[in-house]
Design an enzyme around this catalytic site. Structure first.
Site, PDB file in Angstrom:
ATOM      1  N   GLY A 193       0.946  -1.233  -0.141  1.00  0.00           N
ATOM      2  CA  GLY A 193      -0.012  -0.011   0.114  1.00  0.00           C
ATOM      3  C   GLY A 193       0.811   1.560  -0.013  1.00  0.00           C
ATOM      4  O   GLY A 193       1.873   1.238  -0.500  1.00  0.00           O
ATOM      5  N   SER A 194       0.400   2.316   0.687  1.00  0.00           N
ATOM      6  CA  SER A 194       0.734   3.795   0.431  1.00  0.00           C
ATOM      7  C   SER A 194       2.039   3.707   1.554  1.00  0.00           C
ATOM      8  O   SER A 194       2.004   3.170   2.789  1.00  0.00           O
ATOM      9  CB  SER A 194      -0.203   4.650   0.651  1.00  0.00           C
ATOM     10  OG  SER A 194      -0.598   4.843   2.105  1.00  0.00           O
ATOM     11  N   PRO A 195       2.932   4.585   1.471  1.00  0.00           N
ATOM     12  CA  PRO A 195       3.913   4.973   2.527  1.00  0.00           C
ATOM     13  C   PRO A 195       3.121   5.400   3.643  1.00  0.00           C
ATOM     14  O   PRO A 195       3.616   5.124   4.887  1.00  0.00           O
ATOM     15  CB  PRO A 195       4.870   6.099   1.839  1.00  0.00           C
ATOM     16  CG  PRO A 195       4.779   5.767   0.392  1.00  0.00           C
ATOM     17  CD  PRO A 195       3.247   5.446   0.120  1.00  0.00           C
TER      18      PRO A 195
ATOM     19  N   GLY B 223       1.913   2.506   5.521  1.00  0.00           N
ATOM     20  CA  GLY B 223       2.986   1.698   5.901  1.00  0.00           C
ATOM     21  C   GLY B 223       3.721   2.301   7.238  1.00  0.00           C
ATOM     22  O   GLY B 223       4.078   1.574   7.930  1.00  0.00           O
TER      23      GLY B 223
ATOM     24  N   GLU C 237       5.558  -3.291   1.070  1.00  0.00           N
ATOM     25  CA  GLU C 237       5.666  -2.929  -0.355  1.00  0.00           C
ATOM     26  C   GLU C 237       4.921  -1.715  -0.602  1.00  0.00           C
ATOM     27  O   GLU C 237       3.698  -1.763  -0.614  1.00  0.00           O
ATOM     28  CB  GLU C 237       4.991  -4.023  -0.996  1.00  0.00           C
ATOM     29  CG  GLU C 237       5.891  -5.343  -0.846  1.00  0.00           C
ATOM     30  CD  GLU C 237       7.133  -5.329  -1.550  1.00  0.00           C
ATOM     31  OE1 GLU C 237       7.422  -4.655  -2.310  1.00  0.00           O
ATOM     32  OE2 GLU C 237       8.301  -6.257  -1.035  1.00  0.00           O
TER      33      GLU C 237
ATOM     34  N   CYS D 216       2.299   0.834  -8.569  1.00  0.00           N
ATOM     35  CA  CYS D 216       3.474   1.255  -7.729  1.00  0.00           C
ATOM     36  C   CYS D 216       4.809   1.063  -8.529  1.00  0.00           C
ATOM     37  O   CYS D 216       5.755   1.884  -8.451  1.00  0.00           O
ATOM     38  CB  CYS D 216       3.722   0.390  -6.367  1.00  0.00           C
ATOM     39  SG  CYS D 216       3.752  -1.331  -6.721  1.00  0.00           S
TER      40      CYS D 216
END
Length: 484
Positions: free
Chosen positions: A192-194, A197, A214, A252
């Protein structure tokens, strides 16, 4: 099912009891589950096409490429290689340890939690699960609520094929995810997104839980115009596919922006337009093979990126928006402001900025001065430029002269660095992501080196000094029976 319906504590307890029973460690169990997963995908291919189209509007060709084919390939590899991967591996020892043996023993981590993402909602759930099963773990999958049809499909079908005491699915939104993160897991795998994350990593730290993250990243393309005209045409067609042909920019590993010399920008724009016309036709309203924006929230987020006049003024192609259909036309921008959000955050949509440079070597400094991308793409035949890319930039991976093909290889690890991710998977690397390699050393009682024991002496100091420097001296001295 929701958290309340799920009975989280009870179900998590069942997963732990199943793992502790040793059931999932059996190679026979692992193979049976992988084969069942293979049957699941084969039996339900058409249904997968339907739910992926319902959530994302993907054509069956894209759905097979991104969701079905990649999983069939991964399952076949794991079934063929599992025994080899799971076998203990001999490890060398210093001669001074003689007689002794050592090995690395792969063992499962335990009960793992898998968060998948909405842009590839089937494969990003099942690919990590393949690794978790192959390594002998029990697993709980939380599919993305932003792809509800695919989430429902996984929750409904997985229990029909797989061992429900060891593999479970729970549906829900952020509240469900937060509840899951309160529990102790043996591994958390997140795609997913930072932003999310960071939440995952913070929650995992409370229990010292290992994580694989990831995440995204602004994946740049360096385009060297010293290629021949025919090579440039192929390169730009691949770039266009890597932008709009991969989930309409919602990927991504897709292209985020292009770095190119200023003098070539008009030609680049013309060739990109040509590729868009070839892929989708000339009329935006007729685009049928373009994945749609996933939901209203992301549509508004993307629309806001180009509302800034300084950004909208840089649009050289596209920009058409249809709020009713949540449609945004493939859009090319030339030199948008570098401080604008479109150039500081991952776009994850159909906008393609072109950043012009005086010479292509400036691209190295441009990339290295920004957060490390998940993938860096470079189209060039110049070996000096290739060396600069490899030695002076940092990224999860580098691909020369193509887009996204590295993601499709089971022999290459996939993962980010810095804010683009932590850890890697795919193929054997997925097995390793859910495995602990336990070091095992075995000795007997035949020989015992007296110099290891007090009381200490100068002789023992010199002996140990030699042992560290020249291992074979230890063996010679041992067999000579020298003591001190």
């Amino acid at each position: 099912m929701t958290v309340a319906e799920f009975g989280l504590g009870e179900r998590l307890g069942e997963l732990r009891r199943t793992f502790q029973s040793g059931t999932t460690r059996s190679l026979a169990w692992r193979k049976a589950q992988l084969q069942a997963l293979l049957n699941l995908v084969r039996d339900n291919e058409e249904q997968i096409f339907q739910v992926v189209h319902e959530d994302l509007g993907k054509h069956p060709v894209e759905a097979f490429r991104d969701e079905v084919g990649v999983i069939l390939k991964s399952l076949t590899l794991n079934l063929n290689c599992l025994e080899k991967w799971a076998s203990p591996k001999k490890s060398p020892l210093p001669l001074a340890f003689f007689p002794a043996t050592a090995e690395l023993l792969p063992e499962p981590l335990g009960v793992v939690l898998i968060f998948s993402c909405w842009n590839f909602p089937i494969s990003l759930a099942l690919e990590p699960l393949i690794g978790a099963i192959s390594a002998g773990n029990a697993a709980l999958i939380k599919p993305s609520e932003m792809a509800p049809a695919c989430s429902s499909f996984l929750a409904r079908v997985i229990p029909r094929y797989l061992d429900n005491k060891a593999i479970k699915v729970i549906e829900g939104g952020p509240e469900t995810g937060a509840k899951l993160l309160e529990e102790k897991w043996d591994k958390i795998f997140f795609t997913g997104s930072p932003r999310v994350g960071r939440i995952i990593m913070s929650a995992a730290a409370k229990h010292l839980t290992p994580v694989t993250l990831e995440l995204g990243g602004k994946c740049p393309v360096i385009l060297d115009t010293r290629l021949s005209s025919s090579e440039l045409e192929v390169a730009i067609k691949r770039i266009a596919w890597g932008k709009w042909g991969l989930c309409n920019g919602q990927s991504c590993v897709g292209v985020d922006y292009i770095l190119v010399e200023e003098k070539f920008a008009p030609t680049l724009i013309d060739l990109l337009k040509k590729s868009i016309d070839q892929f989708y036709g000339r009329k935006a309203k007729d685009f049928k093979d373009l994945t749609r924006i996933v939901n209203r929230h992301h549509f508004e987020r993307l629309h806001n990126l180009i509302k800034d006049p300084a950004v909208s003024d840089s649009i050289v192609h596209g920009g058409q928006v249809d709020k009713e259909r949540m449609f945004i036309e493939p859009t090319i921008l030339l030199d948008p402001p570098l401080e604008a959000e479109i150039m500081t955050e991952e776009i994850f949509g159909p906008f393609l900025p072109i950043i012009t440079l005086k010479n292509i070597e400036e691209s190295i400094e441009f990339v290295s001065s920004r957060p490390k991308p998940l993938v860096l793409y470079a189209f060039t035949k110049d070996e000096t430029l290739k060396r600069l890319v490899l030695s002076r930039t940092s990224s999860g991976s580098v691909t020369f002269n193509d887009i996204a093909v590295q993601f499709m290889s089971d022999d290459l690890p996939f993962g980010g660095i810095g804010q683009s991710g932590l850890g890697k998977y795919h193929g054997k690397f997925s097995f390793e992501a859910f495995t602990h390699e336990k070091a095992v050393l075995r000795r007997n009682f035949i020989f015992d080196l007296e110099s290891r024991y007090p009381p200490w002496s100068d002789f023992k100091l010199n002996f140990i000094r030699l042992l560290y420097k020249y291992d074979y001296f230890g063996i010679i001295l041992l067999f000579l029976g020298l003591k001190g």
